[in-house]
Design an enzyme around this catalytic site. Structure first.
Site, PDB file in Angstrom:
ATOM      1  N   ASP A   1      -4.402 -13.839  -2.402  1.00 51.58           N
ATOM      2  CA  ASP A   1      -3.755 -13.487  -1.141  1.00 51.58           C
ATOM      3  C   ASP A   1      -3.722 -14.759  -0.302  1.00 51.58           C
ATOM      4  OD1 ASP A   1      -3.142 -10.928  -1.780  1.00 51.58           O
ATOM      5  OD2 ASP A   1      -4.356  -9.970  -0.233  1.00 51.58           O
TER       6      ASP A   1
ATOM      7  N   HIS B   1     -10.670 -14.190   3.852  1.00 55.87           N
ATOM      8  CA  HIS B   1     -11.884 -13.443   3.489  1.00 55.87           C
ATOM      9  C   HIS B   1     -12.989 -14.408   3.044  1.00 55.87           C
ATOM     10  CE1 HIS B   1      -9.300  -9.616   2.507  1.00 55.87           C
ATOM     11  NE2 HIS B   1      -9.141 -10.054   3.747  1.00 55.87           N
TER      12      HIS B   1
ATOM     13  N   GLU C   1      -8.724 -13.908  -1.301  1.00 55.46           N
ATOM     14  CA  GLU C   1      -7.957 -14.196  -0.076  1.00 55.46           C
ATOM     15  C   GLU C   1      -8.670 -15.258   0.754  1.00 55.46           C
ATOM     16  OE1 GLU C   1      -6.297 -10.860   1.986  1.00 55.46           O
ATOM     17  OE2 GLU C   1      -6.668 -11.760   3.946  1.00 55.46           O
TER      18      GLU C   1
ATOM     19  N   HIS D   1       0.884  -1.168   0.000  1.00 56.42           N
ATOM     20  CA  HIS D   1       0.000   0.000   0.000  1.00 56.42           C
ATOM     21  C   HIS D   1       0.923   1.220   0.000  1.00 56.42           C
ATOM     22  CE1 HIS D   1      -2.291  -3.057   2.313  1.00 56.42           C
ATOM     23  NE2 HIS D   1      -3.387  -2.503   1.850  1.00 56.42           N
TER      24      HIS D   1
ATOM     25  N   GLU E   1     -10.618  -7.050  -4.385  1.00 55.26           N
ATOM     26  CA  GLU E   1     -10.391  -8.105  -3.389  1.00 55.26           C
ATOM     27  C   GLU E   1     -11.632  -8.239  -2.510  1.00 55.26           C
ATOM     28  OE1 GLU E   1      -6.561  -7.999  -1.401  1.00 55.26           O
ATOM     29  OE2 GLU E   1      -7.463  -8.856   0.400  1.00 55.26           O
TER      30      GLU E   1
ATOM     31  N   ASP F   1       2.257   1.942   3.367  1.00 59.39           N
ATOM     32  CA  ASP F   1       3.207   0.986   3.982  1.00 59.39           C
ATOM     33  C   ASP F   1       4.629   1.422   3.702  1.00 59.39           C
ATOM     34  OD1 ASP F   1       0.993  -0.702   4.313  1.00 59.39           O
ATOM     35  OD2 ASP F   1       1.434  -1.797   2.459  1.00 59.39           O
TER      36      ASP F   1
HETATM   37  C1  XUL Z   1      -7.297  -6.700   4.491  1.00 54.78           C
HETATM   38  C2  XUL Z   1      -6.546  -7.106   3.292  1.00 54.78           C
HETATM   39  C3  XUL Z   1      -5.743  -6.035   2.638  1.00 54.78           C
HETATM   40  C4  XUL Z   1      -5.671  -6.134   1.151  1.00 54.78           C
HETATM   41  C5  XUL Z   1      -4.973  -4.979   0.498  1.00 54.78           C
HETATM   42  O1  XUL Z   1      -8.038  -7.709   5.060  1.00 54.78           O
HETATM   43  O2  XUL Z   1      -6.544  -8.245   2.897  1.00 54.78           O
HETATM   44  O3  XUL Z   1      -4.486  -6.038   3.197  1.00 54.78           O
HETATM   45  O4  XUL Z   1      -5.038  -7.302   0.749  1.00 54.78           O
HETATM   46  O5  XUL Z   1      -5.512  -3.763   0.832  1.00 54.78           O
HETATM   47 CO    CO Z   2      -5.541  -9.231   1.331  1.00 55.91          CO
END
Ligand code: XUL
Ligand code: CO
Length: 467
Positions: A327, A302, A299, A132, A263, A135
């Protein structure tokens, strides 16, 4: 980050005197200071090794089905977790020891951190990273100052990329940490906040482009609501689509050729997030004319929060030709949070790699370890154990998935299961050649249909033959 201690001087691009031999390509030395002095370049020692700082399964150059493990897996490290996560939880502050970090918001500190990140990735043999904007560089008093800081850190990232050959998998803008985004960014009820978010995405996209990023992610942690009593959902969704359309326009204007990804995540930090799962994201993209412009970055944790398996989320994305990147992490079965743990479950990595191989492999995407060490694992060495474990788990998943596909019984069973649609009445249904009347006449003649077992247990046993 206030508990971090400084133990090193200012960043300098001078070369570290020892050339590092790594299993990620040819490694060049990074800089005069070594950030992980006790840790060697992680070697591949094979399954019999008892060395915790060695790979047992991930052997970058080993060919699996005509492609190296490195090229199949395309591992990436997440800047926010590896470098910026102090490992605090809702009940306690940070514990992570990151001796090179003075905890300040100075550009110098951010630049020094770049070299720590790259030495870490070199030693692990990780070929990509993701970040990001906030970051890598500090958020300062105004947008211009923050943009200038980002440019200054990008100079350093560019040097480190050139020296090591490590590449940027994707970049993104942090549109959820700053106080201004407390009620959303693209979906904020305040137009000035929307404008700020747009400006931030513009800059993050330009820096990602400058660094040769292969993708750009949109994760909308605050693009949702805490209560519907104060929320105009239709208007917010239209605003979110407007932001994405602007990003697509800007992407084309600057000539960024990488992929855009959404995402999905259903909640946390918001009560409900609009990008709640693969199906919701695809529907949103379709409704707003964005389907060809964005793919999905899925991810595992998630998916769990959405009440789905990772394989479900991947299959939904793949059915729409929209699986872009992954992810790679896992959640805890008993804690209802996004715990972002490192993936170690071989069934999970096998299922993921079955999907990736069936898709024909990643193009611009990869496996980004969006994962953090546990709060108890606060030493720098733990960063290595965590990534080694994740990489080995995926190497095993890759080898197993490849063997299952090569064996052919699983895919053969699935093909046979639908074979009544390959000819006769089934083929006519798929071709759209028959309607209710024809099917009624067919059934009156055909009588009661017969079915066959789905053989779930047999197929589960089959998977276990390979694990
Ligand atoms: C948050 C998440 C983020 C994204 C990028 O749960 O997964 O870190 O991957 O913004
Ligand atoms: Co993520």
């Amino acid at each position: 980050m206030s508990t971090l201690l400084v133990a090193c001087g200012a960043a300098s691009p001078a070369l570290f005197p020892l050339a590092l031999a790594s299993n990620f390509g040819t490694l060049r030395p990074v800089m005069s200071q070594e950030f992980f002095p006790g840790i060697p370049v992680i070697p591949f020692e094979g399954p019999k090794s008892r060395n915790p700082l060695a790979f047992k399964h991930y052997n970058a150059d080993e060919m699996v089905g005509g492609k190296s493990m490195r090229d199949h897996l395309r591992f990436a490290a997440a800047y926010w977790h590896a470098m910026r996560n102090g490992l605090s939880d809702p009940f306690g502050g940070p514990t992570a020891e990151r001796p090179w970090d003075d905890g300040s918001d100075s550009v110098e500190n951010a630049q020094r951190r770049v070299w720590a990140m790259f030495e870490f990735m070199q030693k692990c043999g990780i070929g990509y990273y993701c970040f990001h904007d906030r970051d890598v560089a500090p958020e300062l008093n105004d947008l211009q100052a923050s943009n200038d800081a980002l440019d200054a850190v990008a100079d350093e990232l560019e040097k480190a990329q050139t020296q090591t050959g490590i590449k940027l998998l994707w970049g993104t803008a942090c549109l959820f940490s700053h106080k201004r985004y407390n009620q959303g960014a693209g979906t904020s009820p305040f137009a000035d906040v929307f404008a700020y978010a747009a400006a931030q995405v513009k800059k993050a996209l330009e820096v990602t482009h400058r660094l040769g990023g292969e993708g750009y992610v949109f994760w909308g942690g605050r693009e949702g609501y805490a209560t519907l009593y104060n929320t105009d959902m239709k208007r917010e969704l239209n605003h979110l689509a407007a932001l994405l359309h602007m990003a697509v326009k800007h992407k084309k204007k600057i000539g960024f050729k990488g992929d855009f990804y959404i995402e999905p995540k259903p909640r946390e930090p918001s009560t409900h997030q609009y990008d709640s799962d693969s199906a919701a994201c695809l529907n949103f993209l379709r409704e707003h004319g964005l389907l060809g412009e964005l793919k999905l970055n899925i991810e595992t944790n998630h998916a769990t929060l959405a009440g789905h398996s990772m394989m479900h989320e991947l299959e939904v994305a793949m059915a729409a030709d929209a699986l872009g990147s992954i992810d790679a992490n896992t959640g805890d079965e008993l804690i209802g949070w996004d715990t972002d743990q490192f993936p170690t479950d071989i069934y999970l990595t096998t299922q993921i790699m079955l999907c990736v191989l069936r898709m024909g492999g990643f193009t611009t995407g990869g496996l980004n370890f969006d994962a953090k060490c546990r709060r108890e694992s606060f030493e720098v060495e733990d960063l290595f154990h965590a990534h080694i474990g994740g990489m080995d788990a995926f190497a095993r998943g890759l080898k197993i998935a490849h063997a299952i596909i090569a064996d052919g019984r699983l895919d053969g069973f699935k093909k046979e299961r639908y074979s009544s649609f390959d000819s006769g009445i089934g083929a006519k249904i798929e071709a759209g050649e028959v309607g209710f009347e024809e099917l009624e006449a067919y059934t009156l003649k055909n009588g009661e249909p017969s079915t066959k077992s789905g053989r779930q247990e047999m197929l589960e046993n089959l998977i276990n033959e390979f694990i």
